[in-house]
Design a protein around this motif. Structure first.
Motif, PDB file in Angstrom:
ATOM      1  N   GLN A  51       0.812  -1.225   0.000  1.00 56.35           N
ATOM      2  CA  GLN A  51       0.000   0.000   0.000  1.00 56.35           C
ATOM      3  C   GLN A  51       0.847   1.277   0.000  1.00 56.35           C
ATOM      4  N   CYS A  92     -10.662  -0.215   3.959  1.00 55.35           N
ATOM      5  CA  CYS A  92      -9.292  -0.325   3.443  1.00 55.35           C
ATOM      6  C   CYS A  92      -8.740   1.082   3.237  1.00 55.35           C
ATOM      7  N   LEU A  93      -7.517   1.296   3.723  1.00 52.55           N
ATOM      8  CA  LEU A  93      -6.913   2.629   3.574  1.00 52.55           C
ATOM      9  C   LEU A  93      -6.639   2.950   2.111  1.00 52.55           C
ATOM     10  N   HIS A 134      -6.941  -9.965   5.055  1.00 51.28           N
ATOM     11  CA  HIS A 134      -7.035  -8.745   4.242  1.00 51.28           C
ATOM     12  C   HIS A 134      -5.631  -8.252   3.850  1.00 51.28           C
ATOM     13  N   HIS A 138      -3.365  -8.023   0.199  1.00 47.81           N
ATOM     14  CA  HIS A 138      -2.613  -6.888  -0.378  1.00 47.81           C
ATOM     15  C   HIS A 138      -1.268  -7.364  -0.930  1.00 47.81           C
TER      16      HIS A 138
HETATM   17 ZN    ZN Z   1      -6.540  -2.690   2.805  1.00 47.92          ZN
END
Ligand code: ZN
Ligand code: K1U
Length: 174
Positions: A51, A92-93, A134, A138
């Motif tokens: 991310q 989710c960011l 989760h 990613h």
């Molecule tokens: Zn996420």
């Protein structure tokens, strides 16, 4: 310490497969510290290196209310311990302001390495089980919106693109 920019869906870099960490160095420890700062500031309860555009198998997490129980997972592997699944309303960011139910395995075994380079194993249920699945998604280039219908995914994409356009408008006026 440093705050790192978080990639937003549908950025194609979020689809990159992360490579394993070969050695836990001071550089990895510094990156984990920067990821914690970024996650706490967001605010969030987990963050995968993908991310922040670093494509290594590194996850930070803190599920505590007081932000005093940091957890690090390097090269994590999970094994489902049951065929049972549970629904959880995920966020989710990288998909800001979108929340939806995802079904995931209720109990998993996690095997990973910590910041001292030591292997550890733990069994997880509840939010820890949801969050580790989760975050590992990613690292494999997968997002929670991939589990939603194409219509919901399209709506999420349009909502985020609108947010980006609005942010750019505000920045252009400065
Ligand atoms: Zn996420
Ligand atoms: O990976 C991420 O984008 C972080 C994500 C983790 C997650 C949350 C819920 C279900 C699965 C995975 C988030 O942290 S979203 C924000 C969030 O859940 C939260 C933020 C502030 C306080 C409490 C929760």
């Amino acid at each position: 310490m440093a705050l790192l920019p978080i990639l937003s869906f549908p950025d194609p870099r979020l689809r990159t497969i992360a490579r394993p960490v070969e050695e836990v160095t001071d550089e990895i420890r510094q990156l984990a510290a920067d990821m914690f700062e970024t996650m706490y500031e967001a605010p969030g309860i987990g963050l995968a290196a993908t991310q922040i555009d670093r494509h290594i198998q590194l996850i930070v997490m803190d599920l505590s209310e007081d932000k005093d129980q940091p957890m690090v997972f390097i090269n994590p592997q999970i094994t489902p311990l049951t065929e049972e699944t549970q629904p959880y309303e995920e966020g989710c960011l990288s998909v800001p302001q979108i929340y939806d139910k995802v079904e995931r395995s209720s109990r998993v075994k996690i095997e990973a390495i910590n910041l001292e380079g030591q292997s550890f194993t733990l069994e997880a249920d509840g939010l820890l089980a949801v969050c580790i699945q989760h975050e590992i998604d990613h690292l494999n280039g997968k997002l929670f919106v991939d589990y939603l219908s194409p219509l919901k995914r399209q709506r999420a994409r349009e909502k985020i693109e609108k947010q980006v356009r609005q942010r750019q408008k505000v920045e252009a006026k400065r």
